[in-house]
Design an enzyme around this catalytic site. Structure first.
Site, short mmCIF file in Angstrom:
data_model
loop_
_atom_site.label_atom_id
_atom_site.label_comp_id
_atom_site.label_asym_id
_atom_site.label_seq_id
_atom_site.Cartn_x
_atom_site.Cartn_y
_atom_site.Cartn_z
CG HIS A 145 -2.05 0.97 1.08
ND1 HIS A 145 -1.94 2.30 1.40
CD2 HIS A 145 -3.29 0.79 0.59
CE1 HIS A 145 -3.08 2.89 1.13
NE2 HIS A 145 -3.92 2.01 0.63
CG ASP B 285 -8.61 -4.54 -2.55
OD1 ASP B 285 -9.80 -4.42 -2.26
OD2 ASP B 285 -7.93 -3.64 -3.07
N1 CMC Z 1 3.95 -7.53 -5.01
C1 CMC Z 1 5.28 -7.51 -5.25
N2 CMC Z 1 6.06 -6.44 -5.08
C2 CMC Z 1 5.47 -5.30 -4.69
C3 CMC Z 1 4.10 -5.23 -4.42
C4 CMC Z 1 3.33 -6.40 -4.60
N3 CMC Z 1 2.00 -6.39 -4.37
N4 CMC Z 1 3.78 -3.97 -4.05
C5 CMC Z 1 4.93 -3.28 -4.07
N5 CMC Z 1 5.95 -4.09 -4.45
C6 CMC Z 1 7.38 -3.74 -4.54
C7 CMC Z 1 7.68 -2.97 -5.83
O1 CMC Z 1 8.06 -3.84 -6.86
C8 CMC Z 1 8.82 -2.08 -5.36
O2 CMC Z 1 9.98 -2.87 -5.29
P1 CMC Z 1 11.42 -2.25 -5.66
O3 CMC Z 1 11.69 -1.23 -4.59
O4 CMC Z 1 12.36 -3.39 -5.66
O5 CMC Z 1 11.28 -1.60 -7.01
C9 CMC Z 1 8.44 -1.72 -3.93
O6 CMC Z 1 7.64 -2.83 -3.47
C10 CMC Z 1 7.64 -0.43 -3.81
O7 CMC Z 1 6.48 -0.56 -4.63
P2 CMC Z 1 5.79 0.62 -5.41
O8 CMC Z 1 5.06 0.06 -6.59
O9 CMC Z 1 6.79 1.71 -5.66
O10 CMC Z 1 4.78 1.12 -4.30
P3 CMC Z 1 3.53 2.04 -4.53
O11 CMC Z 1 3.29 2.76 -3.27
O12 CMC Z 1 3.74 2.89 -5.74
O13 CMC Z 1 2.36 1.03 -4.87
C11 CMC Z 1 0.52 -0.43 -4.67
C12 CMC Z 1 1.34 0.67 -3.99
C13 CMC Z 1 -0.73 -0.70 -3.83
C14 CMC Z 1 0.05 0.07 -6.06
C15 CMC Z 1 1.38 -1.70 -4.81
O14 CMC Z 1 1.78 -2.15 -3.54
C16 CMC Z 1 0.66 -2.82 -5.57
O15 CMC Z 1 0.69 -2.82 -6.79
N6 CMC Z 1 -0.01 -3.76 -4.83
C17 CMC Z 1 -0.77 -4.81 -5.48
C18 CMC Z 1 -2.12 -4.26 -5.92
C19 CMC Z 1 -3.05 -4.06 -4.75
O16 CMC Z 1 -3.21 -4.92 -3.91
N7 CMC Z 1 -3.72 -2.89 -4.74
C20 CMC Z 1 -4.72 -2.56 -3.70
C21 CMC Z 1 -4.26 -1.45 -2.84
S1 CMC Z 1 -5.28 -1.25 -1.36
C22 CMC Z 1 -6.86 -0.90 -1.91
C23 CMC Z 1 -6.99 0.33 -2.74
O17 CMC Z 1 -6.26 1.29 -2.58
O18 CMC Z 1 -7.88 0.33 -3.56
#
Ligand code: CMC
Length: 432
Positions: free
Chosen positions: A309, A367
């Site tokens: 998140h 989720d």
């Molecule tokens: N699985 C694998 N790696 C992940 C995940 C994941 N679910 N989430 C983040 N990472 C890794 C990402 O690859 C990155 O690694 P590195 O530093 O090596 O490049 C690091 O963690 C930081 O990730 P980010 O994408 O920069 O983080 P963000 O804050 O931009 O993204 C997020 C947040 C929710 C989009 C992401 O965690 C994600 O895609 N999660 C899976 C989708 C999900 O469950 N979404 C629902 C969110 S909660 C409900 C809502 O808001 O609607």
């Protein structure tokens, strides 16, 4: 809002300085007001993904991502989940205070009197194929609502705004249920205003005209809880979309429709649907290591859906509540032996002990478990994000109202870091 600290930023090339004020919130980190930078120094700030930018002032919801705290108007979400109802929470989000008995009765009455949608709107569904994704249908029908309520579309009129808020919360279950019934080819079930909000929602989904439908109290209670937990989440992508669209002065139905579209993506509300697809793809516990290896492989675009998140760097408090509720609900519904829940629990346990997830502070989010409860309630996978949209409508409406009522509101208009070509002259096609 008070100003406590002052910061000085000096341009190393010219030696000129700007004094910036830090604005103090009631909770959370100070927020540096960067507005003077462009005037004083001729520079913009650059913050892709708004990782570090507060785009507005708001009094609705507060998250402490490190402590795993979520407050609606100051009330912890776990207390509301235990003691309140979705409609009471909607009132709280919109009006800022918990209602007394008279206020709650009046609100419920008003909501339950706005549940029907125009018959012409119902005919819109026939234009969709039976397999059209319900989020496409729902966002299209909401966008069309502006064509039906010319009497109350003056966004500068507080009463018009209130009517919109009540209409939107009242009609979103009807709009969602119509999309579901269309996908099944079943007749649409009209709302029943004698039923409480969530019971009416389930009735519109599952009743058929040819036999009596018995509502399971445990199903009503579980869904109401999920609606409370999804009702608001401060400036998330869909709420920010509603604010940005609404800041142009467009009609509020168009702004909410834009929010539904933003929610659909798998990084946001679409994750609940993606989690179930992922669990089904993994299939059994022995496939978990292979799947996690793919997640950790940067060449592979696989993510552990329902994990991570932007704000929570500790447990998502909503996930904690849903996880605890999952077993109870499934057992009461007679689905105690749920292989998907067992798989999800094992997947969570393995991931929470894996350095990849630990070092990145990736925890289950709202989720991860919600889809398992939706499935147990009989809601199909492609309707999960629609259920999220029903709940989040309360938050979207509250944020839109707060923004429009603010006399200092400005159109949202981000700037950019341009890296395209410098100015050049048009070349005739023969000389290219
Ligand atoms: N699985 C694998 N790696 C992940 C995940 C994941 N679910 N989430 C983040 N990472 C890794 C990402 O690859 C990155 O690694 P590195 O530093 O090596 O490049 C690091 O963690 C930081 O990730 P980010 O994408 O920069 O983080 P963000 O804050 O931009 O993204 C997020 C947040 C929710 C989009 C992401 O965690 C994600 O895609 N999660 C899976 C989708 C999900 O469950 N979404 C629902 C969110 S909660 C409900 C809502 O808001 O609607």
């Amino acid at each position: 809002m008070t100003t406590t600290k002052k910061f000085q930023i000096t341009n190393a090339a010219t030696g000129t300085s700007s004094e910036l004020e830090a604005l103090s919130p009631t909770l959370g980190s100070d927020v540096l007001n960067l507005a003077p930078l462009q005037k004083d120094q001729g520079v913009f700030t650059y913050d892709p993904g708004f990782m570090n930018t507060a785009a507005c002032e708001s009094k609705i919801t507060y998250i402490d991502g490190d402590k795993g705290v979520l407050l609606y108007r100051g009330y912890p979400v776990d207390q509301l989940a235990e003691k309140s109802s979705f409609l009471e929470v909607s009132y709280l989000l919109i009006y800022g205070e918990l209602p007394d008995k008279i206020q709650l009765d009046a609100f419920q009455n008003s909501i339950m009197r706005h549940t029907m949608i125009n018959e012409s709107l119902l005919r819109f569904y026939n234009g969709f194929h039976y397999d059209a994704h319900p989020m496409a249908q729902v966002s299209a029908v909401i966008a069309s609502m502006a064509a039906f309520y010319h009497d109350s579309l003056d966004i500068h009129n507080p009463r018009h705004r209130e009517i919109f808020a009540h209409r939107m919360i009242a009609k979103i279950p009807t709009i969602a249920a119509a999309a579901y019934k269309h996908s099944l080819g079943q007749p649409f079930i009209y709302p029943r205003n004698d039923l409480p909000y969530t019971a009416n929602l389930l009735n519109m989904f599952f009743a058929v005209p040819c036999e009596e439908f018995h509502l399971e109290p445990v199903a009503v209670q579980a869904l109401d809880l999920l609606l409370i937990l999804h009702a608001d989440h401060e400036q998330n992508a869909s709420t920010s979309t509603v604010r940005l669209a609404g800041s142009t002065g467009t009609n509020p139905y168009a702004a909410i429709s834009a929010g539904v579209a933003a929610l659909w993506g798998p990084a946001h509300g679409g994750a609940n649907e993606a989690v179930l697809a992922m669990l089904e793809e993994i299939g059994t516990v022995d496939n978990i290591p292979k799947f996690l290896a793919r997640v950790k492989d940067k060449q592979d675009n696989t993510r552990l859906m329902g994990f991570g998140h932007r704000v929570y760097k500790n447990f998502d408090p909503r996930a904690k509540i849903i996880r605890e509720t999952c077993h109870k609900v499934l057992t009461k519904l007679g689905r105690g032996d749920n292989p998907l829940l067992e798989l999800a629990l094992k997947l969570e346990e393995i991931a929470l002990h894996d350095d990849y997830f630990v070092s990145r502070k990736l925890y289950p989010n709202v989720d991860f478990y919600s889809g398992i409860i939706y499935s147990a309630l009989g809601i199909p996978r492609n309707m999960f994000t629609v259920m999220f949209a029903i709940a989040r409508t309360a938050g979207w409406v509250a944020h839109w109202q707060e923004m429009i009522a603010d006399p200092t509101m400005k159109i949202g208009r981000p700037r950019q870091l341009y890296t395209g070509p410098v100015q050049r002259d048009y070349a005739d096609i023969a000389s290219r």
